[in-house]
Design a protein around this motif. Structure first.
Motif, PDB file in Angstrom:
ATOM      1  N   LEU A   3     -12.770   2.120   1.990  1.00  0.00           N
ATOM      2  CA  LEU A   3     -12.951   2.467   0.589  1.00  0.00           C
ATOM      3  C   LEU A   3     -11.763   3.274   0.085  1.00  0.00           C
ATOM      4  N   PHE A   4     -11.264   4.179   0.959  1.00  0.00           N
ATOM      5  CA  PHE A   4     -10.122   5.001   0.576  1.00  0.00           C
ATOM      6  C   PHE A   4      -8.875   4.141   0.378  1.00  0.00           C
ATOM      7  N   THR A   5      -8.708   3.129   1.246  1.00  0.00           N
ATOM      8  CA  THR A   5      -7.548   2.228   1.131  1.00  0.00           C
ATOM      9  C   THR A   5      -7.603   1.439  -0.162  1.00  0.00           C
ATOM     10  N   VAL A   6      -8.809   0.928  -0.488  1.00  0.00           N
ATOM     11  CA  VAL A   6      -8.973   0.204  -1.751  1.00  0.00           C
ATOM     12  C   VAL A   6      -8.661   1.111  -2.928  1.00  0.00           C
ATOM     13  N   PHE A   7      -9.113   2.379  -2.848  1.00  0.00           N
ATOM     14  CA  PHE A   7      -8.869   3.334  -3.929  1.00  0.00           C
ATOM     15  C   PHE A   7      -7.368   3.587  -4.102  1.00  0.00           C
ATOM     16  N   LEU A   8      -6.642   3.785  -2.977  1.00  0.00           N
ATOM     17  CA  LEU A   8      -5.205   4.003  -3.054  1.00  0.00           C
ATOM     18  C   LEU A   8      -4.488   2.796  -3.639  1.00  0.00           C
ATOM     19  N   SER A   9      -4.928   1.576  -3.242  1.00  0.00           N
ATOM     20  CA  SER A   9      -4.305   0.364  -3.771  1.00  0.00           C
ATOM     21  C   SER A   9      -4.503   0.260  -5.274  1.00  0.00           C
ATOM     22  N   ALA A  10      -5.739   0.560  -5.711  1.00  0.00           N
ATOM     23  CA  ALA A  10      -6.016   0.516  -7.141  1.00  0.00           C
ATOM     24  C   ALA A  10      -5.201   1.555  -7.889  1.00  0.00           C
ATOM     25  N   ALA A  11      -5.097   2.764  -7.285  1.00  0.00           N
ATOM     26  CA  ALA A  11      -4.329   3.832  -7.932  1.00  0.00           C
ATOM     27  C   ALA A  11      -2.852   3.476  -8.021  1.00  0.00           C
ATOM     28  N   SER A  12      -2.342   2.826  -6.961  1.00  0.00           N
ATOM     29  CA  SER A  12      -0.935   2.432  -6.949  1.00  0.00           C
ATOM     30  C   SER A  12      -0.645   1.403  -8.030  1.00  0.00           C
ATOM     31  N   ILE A  13      -1.559   0.414  -8.119  1.00  0.00           N
ATOM     32  CA  ILE A  13      -1.389  -0.613  -9.148  1.00  0.00           C
ATOM     33  C   ILE A  13      -1.463   0.001 -10.531  1.00  0.00           C
ATOM     34  N   LEU A  14      -2.404   0.932 -10.700  1.00  0.00           N
ATOM     35  CA  LEU A  14      -2.570   1.588 -11.994  1.00  0.00           C
ATOM     36  C   LEU A  14      -1.312   2.357 -12.380  1.00  0.00           C
ATOM     37  N   GLY A  15      -0.755   3.079 -11.391  1.00  0.00           N
ATOM     38  CA  GLY A  15       0.448   3.861 -11.690  1.00  0.00           C
ATOM     39  C   GLY A  15       1.615   2.993 -12.076  1.00  0.00           C
ATOM     40  N   SER A  16       1.796   1.875 -11.367  1.00  0.00           N
ATOM     41  CA  SER A  16       2.921   0.998 -11.683  1.00  0.00           C
ATOM     42  C   SER A  16       2.776   0.367 -13.050  1.00  0.00           C
ATOM     43  N   LEU A  17       1.532   0.050 -13.411  1.00  0.00           N
ATOM     44  CA  LEU A  17       1.298  -0.554 -14.724  1.00  0.00           C
ATOM     45  C   LEU A  17       1.573   0.441 -15.838  1.00  0.00           C
ATOM     46  N   VAL A  18       1.123   1.679 -15.642  1.00  0.00           N
ATOM     47  CA  VAL A  18       1.362   2.699 -16.666  1.00  0.00           C
ATOM     48  C   VAL A  18       2.846   2.936 -16.836  1.00  0.00           C
ATOM     49  N   ALA A  19       3.563   2.998 -15.703  1.00  0.00           N
ATOM     50  CA  ALA A  19       4.995   3.277 -15.744  1.00  0.00           C
ATOM     51  C   ALA A  19       5.748   2.198 -16.487  1.00  0.00           C
ATOM     52  N   SER A  20       5.328   0.959 -16.339  1.00  0.00           N
ATOM     53  CA  SER A  20       6.054  -0.137 -16.976  1.00  0.00           C
ATOM     54  C   SER A  20       5.488  -0.508 -18.338  1.00  0.00           C
ATOM     55  N   ALA A  21       4.424   0.185 -18.761  1.00  0.00           N
ATOM     56  CA  ALA A  21       3.835  -0.014 -20.091  1.00  0.00           C
ATOM     57  C   ALA A  21       3.468  -1.471 -20.319  1.00  0.00           C
ATOM     58  N   GLN A  22       2.839  -2.085 -19.303  1.00  0.00           N
ATOM     59  CA  GLN A  22       2.419  -3.468 -19.455  1.00  0.00           C
ATOM     60  C   GLN A  22       1.091  -3.540 -20.199  1.00  0.00           C
ATOM     61  N   SER A  23       0.654  -4.772 -20.500  1.00  0.00           N
ATOM     62  CA  SER A  23      -0.628  -4.989 -21.145  1.00  0.00           C
ATOM     63  C   SER A  23      -1.755  -4.619 -20.187  1.00  0.00           C
ATOM     64  N   GLY A  24      -2.969  -4.620 -20.698  1.00  0.00           N
ATOM     65  CA  GLY A  24      -4.112  -4.238 -19.896  1.00  0.00           C
ATOM     66  C   GLY A  24      -4.425  -5.231 -18.802  1.00  0.00           C
ATOM     67  N   THR A  25      -5.067  -4.738 -17.740  1.00  0.00           N
ATOM     68  CA  THR A  25      -5.411  -5.549 -16.584  1.00  0.00           C
ATOM     69  C   THR A  25      -6.866  -5.318 -16.213  1.00  0.00           C
ATOM     70  N   ILE A  26      -7.552  -6.404 -15.858  1.00  0.00           N
ATOM     71  CA  ILE A  26      -8.921  -6.315 -15.357  1.00  0.00           C
ATOM     72  C   ILE A  26      -8.910  -6.745 -13.899  1.00  0.00           C
ATOM     73  N   MET A  27      -9.469  -5.931 -13.032  1.00  0.00           N
ATOM     74  CA  MET A  27      -9.525  -6.282 -11.617  1.00  0.00           C
ATOM     75  C   MET A  27     -10.853  -5.820 -11.032  1.00  0.00           C
ATOM     76  N   GLY A  28     -11.234  -6.409  -9.925  1.00  0.00           N
ATOM     77  CA  GLY A  28     -12.479  -6.026  -9.289  1.00  0.00           C
ATOM     78  C   GLY A  28     -12.827  -6.964  -8.158  1.00  0.00           C
ATOM     79  N   LYS A  29     -14.087  -6.924  -7.784  1.00  0.00           N
ATOM     80  CA  LYS A  29     -14.559  -7.735  -6.664  1.00  0.00           C
ATOM     81  C   LYS A  29     -15.864  -8.406  -7.058  1.00  0.00           C
ATOM     82  N   VAL A  30     -16.015  -9.663  -6.658  1.00  0.00           N
ATOM     83  CA  VAL A  30     -17.234 -10.429  -6.914  1.00  0.00           C
ATOM     84  C   VAL A  30     -18.041 -10.476  -5.619  1.00  0.00           C
TER      85      VAL A  30
END
Length: 766
Positions: A3-30
């Motif tokens: 769970l911690f690894t998934v959280f870090l991955s999500a946080a990393s993706i979030l940080g990179s997106l914010v830094a590059s000011a890209q459009s919104g992203t939806i992600m998750g698990k089915v």
């Protein structure tokens, strides 16, 4: 930790997106209601016409989503459709997990093969079996031909011990009675039935639909025994990049690569490449011949999808295949091609295909389907040269209209076939030395009415008229009835239909070319006709612990007039082709059992018992190369905490009657019971990467076991030391104690023994 690894991955993706000011992203698990990942679930934003498929662990990510409040939808086979809402803003990743609920209607996926229009599998009056790409990954193979070996009632049949040609049998009927479709179009037929199923990249296959029983009313000639429809992936929802590569301990290498890209706002393209190479001659049975054919094959596939106005779609695809294969004596090389010094069978194949579908811009639902293909075969079987060219053009206009209780389908179809070769099939007797090229025109018209009597009862009526330019008018009717219980957990289907087939021996029966037997036509062959009856019952049982059991039972009966049978028995030196003056029958019962337990254990079991024979002059003769029983299984278990899946697959075949050359022939008249079994381990390495490996043919079974030899007179393939009497029959001598000639047609199973395999699979989703 996970769970911690998934959280870090999500946080990393979030940080990179914010830094590059890209459009919104939806992600998750089915996942399902038990927390198990739902592989390949479809996730879409219908208002934006955006979407994708979840990866093998249920994860998805949709990028470039505009700001706003949007509907989000998810569907998957065997689950209820899910609908939710999501708020998206710039540079923000929205974590949106989805939980799907098992559908009481069970496998309610959309199918098209039974009625030539999109309909849920549950509602189709015609029973259609559906096998997804996940099913085939349980036993990875280098071609679609090999992949079908674990489907109940469907058997890939090898027809030659030397060059490994084959066809697909459905319920005991030979390959020419099975129509092969790609995206609903008759691409693989005639000359290509022998090699056409090789080189279809499995990375591009979305699913395979199988109809057992006649489908000539909708699809015309060749659909007498059934049809196999290979549905390729939609470019708009396919992975951005996919790769499936494996190798075996026999030094076989197979690679499937695919990538998609977008052009503008409304065009998507999917490109795939399949490469197979095997250049390691093996002779484990010590007969001096290669055990399996050496091959070098490449196939390139490209599919385009264009979104038109009012959501009308134009889809086009093209494929090119080149293959160089040979088998024969171990010391054969190209310098011996066509000579009588060293025996070999060498085939060069060039094949191209182009096909597409377009929904016309009218208020009415009118669709135009088109295809064209060319097949060039340059082959040598010992000293026999077989060079052939076939070109097929196909067009079909269909109209679908629902009027109250009536769902109408009508269409016009036209098929043109050009065929030329160097055999007696096209020889001109009026002008010796010149060929009489075959041109076949086949216009047709069909109509179908699916009548909904009430919520539990449907009747389907269909009629097709074709005019074959060589054989005249052909009429094929059918009627289907479907009943389902109010909860739709029980479904009964009844059907009866007529079929026909126009035969071309040299393009369909490889035995006519290989070996030393002469081919004899008693009379000009007439079209075959058949009547088929089919009863199908499906029952779904939902257990209290969340498990599910599915039962699918079928009884079938097919009666043939004018059946064309290759006679190997009358004369050991000849194959005699003629229309049967009596009749032929294929009948039997089959049962599929599908069990899914909440602990991750799954069983897919199947068995078919059948009796296939001809009757002439009061004598009943079992059909050659046809088993009376076949069984298949696919058992899988997922160790979710380890990301590890185990798949155990296999098949079991009963005895088949085989062609012997003489009363003294020491080989078995009937094959033994035999089985091919495989095991595979698949490890998920995260982010769409899987590593898989295992063992094929665990029992190391090969057809030479229990036989003194398989290929007759493999040491004298040109019959140079055979003595013949005045009637052309082989004479028993000290050198030839059984009175045999060279013959590789005694074949009933694959000649490749046990082998290990290892591969990787990768899917990248945007």
């Amino acid at each position: 930790m996970k769970l911690f690894t998934v959280f870090l991955s999500a946080a990393s993706i979030l940080g990179s997106l914010v830094a590059s000011a890209q459009s919104g992203t939806i992600m998750g698990k089915v996942t399902d209601s038990y927390g198990h990942p739902v592989e390949l679930a479809a996730i879409s934003l219908p208002q934006l016409k955006m979407g994708m498929s979840a990866d093998s662990l249920g994860y998805y990510r949709i990028t470039g989503v505009p700001n706003g409040h949007w509907k989000i939808q998810s569907t998957s086979m065997g689950y209820k459709s899910w609908l939710g809402h999501v708020d998206v803003s710039d540079s923000v990743v929205v974590i949106h997990d989805i939980v799907l609920e098992a559908s009481k209607a069970s496998l309610n996926e959309v199918v098209v093969s039974g009625t030539m229009k999109e309909v849920s599998k549950l509602d189709s009056p015609v029973p259609v079996e559906v096998y997804t790409s996940k099913f085939f990954r349980a036993n990875p193979t280098p071609s679609v031909f090999d992949a079908l070996q674990n489907i109940n009632g469907v058997r890939p049949q090898l027809n030659c011990n030397v060059c490994s040609t084959g066809d697909i049998h459905i319920n005991g009927l030979e390959g020419p009675y099975t129509m092969i479709l790609i995206d609903g179009m008759p691409i693989v037929s005639g000359l290509s039935t022998v090699y056409g199923l090789s080189g279809i990249p499995q990375s591009l296959i979305e699913r395979v639909e199988i109809v057992k029983g006649p489908a000539s009313t909708l699809y015309g000639s060749e659909a007498v025994g059934g049809l196999i429809n290979i549905i390729t992936k939609n470019p708009s929802t396919a992975p951005v990049l996919s790769a499936d590569v494996f190798s075996t301990s026999w030094a076989e290498v197979n690679a499937d690569l695919a990538a998609k890209f977008k052009v503008g706002e409304k065009a998507h393209s999917l490109v795939g490449v399949n490469y197979f190479n095997y250049q390691n001659p093996v002779d484990n049975d010590n007969d001096g011949f290669t055990d399996i054919t050496l091959q070098n094959r490449i196939s390139v596939f490209n599919k385009w999808s264009f979104q038109r106005k009012e959501n009308r779609v134009l889809s086009m695809a093209a494929r090119y295949v080149y293959e160089d294969r040979w088998g024969g004596q171990m010391n054969w090389n190209r310098s011996y091609r066509g000579g009588d010094e060293v025996y070999g069978e060498s085939i060069y194949t060039k094949r191209w295909e182009y096909f597409g579908t377009y929904q016309l811009p009218f208020k009415e639902n009118i669709t135009f389907m088109f295809s064209a293909n060319g097949h060039d075969q340059n082959s040598v079987y010992g000293t026999t040269l077989y060079n052939a060219n076939q070109y097929v053009g196909f067009g079909q206009l269909s109209w679908n209209k629902q009027i109250k209780r009536h769902d109408l389908l009508a269409g016009l179809a036209y098929r043109y076939t050009y065929y030329d070769d160097n055999t007696p099939a096209t020889r001109s007797f009026e002008e010796p030395g010149r060929n009489k090229v075959s041109h076949t025109n086949l216009p047709g018209v069909f109509v179908q009415d699916e009548i909904t009597l009430n919520e539990n009862n449907k009747v389907l009526l269909g009629l097709r008229y074709d005019y074959n330019s060589l054989h005249g008018s052909i009429l094929t009717p059918r009627i289907n009835y479907k009943w389902n219980s109010p909860d739709k957990n029980n479904v009964l289907r009844l059907s009866i239909g007529n079929g026909y087939r126009v035969a071309n021996v040299f393009t369909e029966d490889h035995a006519a070319l290989t070996g030393s037997r002469d081919v004899v036509f008693v009379t000009e062959l007439k079209p075959e006709t058949s009547w088929n009856g089919n009863v199908n019952f499906v029952k779904k049982i939902f257990m209290s612990n969340g498990g599910m059991v599915g039962l699918d039972a079928t009884g079938f009966y097919t009666y043939f007039d004018n059946k064309i049978i290759a006679d190997y028995d009358t004369d050991a030196n000849k194959i005699i082709y003629d229309n049967l003056s009596g009749h032929a029958v294929s009948k039997g019962i089959s049962l599929n059992v599908d069990i899914a337990l909440p602990n991750g254990l799954k069983f897919l079991l199947g068995g078919t018992a059948m009796d296939v024979y001809s009757k002439q002059g009061g004598t009943k003769i079992r059909q050659l190369f046809t088993e009376q029983f076949t069984g298949v299984w696919n058992v899988g278990y997922a160790f979710r905490s380890l990301g590890l899946t185990v798949d155990y697959t296999g098949n079991l075949y009963g005895p088949m009657r085989l062609p012997l050359l003489s009363d003294a022939d020491p080989r078995r008249e009937n094959s033994p019971w035999w089985s091919i079994q495989n095991i595979q381990l698949t490890k998920s390495a995260g982010k769409g990467l899987e590593i898989f490996g295992g063992v094929k043919n665990l029992l190391n079974w090969t057809p030479n076991k229990g036989n003194p030899f398989i290929i007759a007179r493999a040491h004298d393939p040109f019959d140079k030391n055979v003595v013949f009497d005045n009637n052309g029959q082989a004479v028993v001598t000290a050198e030839n104690p059984y009175g045999l000639t060279f013959d590789p047609s005694y074949v009933f199973g694959p000649n490749q023994g046990i082998r290990g395999f290892l591969g990787i699979r990768y899917n990248l989703y945007k």
